[in-house]
Design an enzyme around this catalytic site. Structure first.
Site, PDB file in Angstrom:
ATOM      1  N   PHE A   1       0.856  -1.185   0.000  1.00  0.00           N
ATOM      2  CA  PHE A   1       0.000   0.000   0.000  1.00  0.00           C
ATOM      3  C   PHE A   1       0.891   1.233   0.000  1.00  0.00           C
ATOM      4  O   PHE A   1       1.717   1.408   0.887  1.00  0.00           O
ATOM      5  CB  PHE A   1      -0.923   0.034   1.228  1.00  0.00           C
TER       6      PHE A   1
ATOM      7  N   ASP B   1       9.305   2.753   1.184  1.00  0.00           N
ATOM      8  CA  ASP B   1       8.165   3.519   1.667  1.00  0.00           C
ATOM      9  C   ASP B   1       8.109   3.361   3.186  1.00  0.00           C
ATOM     10  O   ASP B   1       7.674   2.332   3.700  1.00  0.00           O
ATOM     11  CB  ASP B   1       6.889   2.996   1.003  1.00  0.00           C
TER      12      ASP B   1
ATOM     13  N   LYS C   1       3.446  10.210   7.839  1.00  0.00           N
ATOM     14  CA  LYS C   1       2.580  10.097   9.021  1.00  0.00           C
ATOM     15  C   LYS C   1       3.095  10.711  10.331  1.00  0.00           C
ATOM     16  O   LYS C   1       2.593  11.718  10.786  1.00  0.00           O
ATOM     17  CB  LYS C   1       2.265   8.627   9.255  1.00  0.00           C
TER      18      LYS C   1
HETATM   19  N1  PLP Z   1       2.479   4.462   2.228  1.00  0.00           N
HETATM   20  C1  PLP Z   1       2.200   3.721   3.307  1.00  0.00           C
HETATM   21  C2  PLP Z   1       3.123   2.622   3.698  1.00  0.00           C
HETATM   22  C3  PLP Z   1       1.060   3.972   4.065  1.00  0.00           C
HETATM   23  O1  PLP Z   1       0.772   3.233   5.128  1.00  0.00           O
HETATM   24  C4  PLP Z   1       0.214   5.040   3.668  1.00  0.00           C
HETATM   25  C5  PLP Z   1      -1.025   5.336   4.417  1.00  0.00           C
HETATM   26  O2  PLP Z   1      -1.529   4.550   5.154  1.00  0.00           O
HETATM   27  C6  PLP Z   1       0.554   5.798   2.534  1.00  0.00           C
HETATM   28  C7  PLP Z   1       1.699   5.485   1.836  1.00  0.00           C
HETATM   29  C8  PLP Z   1      -0.322   6.935   2.107  1.00  0.00           C
HETATM   30  O3  PLP Z   1      -0.235   7.964   3.020  1.00  0.00           O
HETATM   31  P1  PLP Z   1      -1.348   9.122   3.050  1.00  0.00           P
HETATM   32  O4  PLP Z   1      -2.602   8.483   3.523  1.00  0.00           O
HETATM   33  O5  PLP Z   1      -0.788  10.141   3.992  1.00  0.00           O
HETATM   34  O6  PLP Z   1      -1.451   9.651   1.660  1.00  0.00           O
END
Ligand code: PLP
Length: 400
Positions: free
Chosen positions: A138, A222, A251
């Site tokens: 994700f 990520d 986050k």
């Molecule tokens: N990457 C990862 C690993 C995530 O857990 C998330 C959100 O849960 C995102 C990207 C996307 O982040 P955002 O919701 O701030 O766009």
């Protein structure tokens, strides 16, 4: 005039897109690992705004920094320099072990910048192969990031960018078969969050680094969810000694004020030329001041150490207290990113925990995910454990 929770819920449903399945509580106040609803009921937050409130709700240092900054300067765009953004850039580079940073506003945007860098890399090198991401990944909800992630989030949004291939987590053979000299980039969450708290093996990551070096492939991590001290290190790559070429985070960085960051080695940062990427809000004075305060708190309060110690305790207590339970498949995680995989869907467990005053979450349908604020106390952790285990038992009678 005080409004009822019902009025607030109804107003939200009437005027906002119908996108979230929300729990009925209306939250009003937060401190540390606790939040309170409009009626004054107290909850322990074992989810921390989905891995955002790492330093706790309304940490006094963050509140002070935001209040002070709001009275001074909130936003000026990236056409000008600001002291806060300049200092944050240096701090993040120092703490991440990377060389340069680009600021945005969210996790998806931080990853989107990484994907643009990968595309630019393909253009510059003439590579025609795919970007590889892992199954069940994700990376956000933009068109670019859903193309990298799980089928569930892609459905109905085509046509999407092409040349993306998924390989299974921790399957070195599949990765070796997928990577060649034409491959552009390999994107990995060192610990998959939404995918169900799945840590990637050290040998897999080391092999990934080796294959990327051999074939001239960009390695992108990520760390939007697993970064910022969550796992007991400032960034999860530090557990594995495998440094990426590009590192995205978000986050936990702003303590709740939206900010994202894409960090890169000097070489990777140079992929994007002047004017090729940008954002109006990214890293504005308010967000940068909040993030600076968060980083300061992490160091001053040794939140990495706290995450490591508390996470180890939580995980060992969970294992001890569920020994012999048929409905618990595995308990896994690193630091304060913990997953307990059940044999049944966890949504009713979340509901039952809420009734007991604990905010929690279930990832990938079966995995109870704990992402508490790193400042949570032992007493609060006991309450979380108690609510979790009692709720599981109420949903699925436990044998053993
Ligand atoms: N990457 C990862 C690993 C995530 O857990 C998330 C959100 O849960 C995102 C990207 C996307 O982040 P955002 O919701 O701030 O766009």
């Amino acid at each position: 005039m005080k409004r009822t929770q019902e009025e607030i819920r109804e107003q939200s449903e009437t005027y906002q897109f119908n996108l979230y399945k929300r729990y009925p509580l209306v939250l009003k106040k937060g401190r540390g690992a606790r939040v309170w609803d409009e009626e004054g009921n107290e909850y322990i937050d074992a989810l921390a705004g989905i891995g955002v409130n790492n330093v706790g709700h309304c940490h006094p240092k963050v509140v002070e920094a935001v209040q002070k900054q709001a009275g001074e300067l909130i936003h000026v765009s990236n056409l000008y320099y600001t002291d806060e953004q300049a200092r944050l850039g240096e701090e993040l580079v120092r703490m991440s072990g990377m060389e340069k940073v680009f600021f945005s506003n969210s996790g998806a945007e931080a990853m989107e910048a990484a994907v643009k860098m990968a595309r630019k890399y393909a253009t510059k090198t003439g590579k025609t192969g795919p970007v590889i991401s892992l199954e069940n990944a994700f990376h956000g909800r933009t068109i670019g990031t859903i193309s990298l992630g799980r089928e569930k989030y892609r459905k109905g949004f085509g046509p999407l960018p092409e040349r993306i291939v998924n390989t299974p987590v921790n399957d070195i053979k599949a990765l070796e078969a997928a990577i060649d000299d034409q491959t552009v980039a390999l994107i990995i969450e060192p610990i998959q969050g939404e995918g169900g708290v799945v840590p990637v093996d050290k040998v897999f990551l080391q092999k990934a680094r080796e294959l990327c070096d051999r074939h001239g492939v960009l390695l992108i991590f990520d760390e939007v969810q697993c970064g910022i001290a969550r796992t007991g290190k400032m960034f999860a790559w530090m557990h594995y000694d495998v440094q990426p070429d590009i590192l995205a985070t978000a986050k936990g960085l702003g303590g709740g004020v939206p900010i994202g960051a894409t960090m890169a080695s000097k070489k990777a940062a140079a992929l994007l030329d002047y004017g090729e990427h940008g954002t109006t809000f990214g890293g504005n004075s308010l967000a940068s001041a909040a993030a600076l305060a968060v980083l300061e708190v992490i160091e001053e309060e040794d939140l990495c150490g706290q995450a490591e110690e508390k996470g180890a305790w939580l995980m060992s207590e969970l294992r001890k207290r569920t020994e012999g339970w048929d409905c618990v498949k595995t308990i896994r995680g690193i630091g304060m990113m913990i997953g307990m995989e059940l044999t049944f869907k966890g949504a009713p467990v979340v509901e039952k925990m809420l009734e007991k005053g604990v905010l929690s979450n279930c990832a990938n349908d079966y995995v109870m995910r704990l992402l508490p604020p790193l400042v949570i106390t032992r007493e609060e952790m006991e309450k979380v454990l108690d609510a979790l285990l009692t709720s599981v038992k109420e949903c699925e009678p436990v044998s053993g």
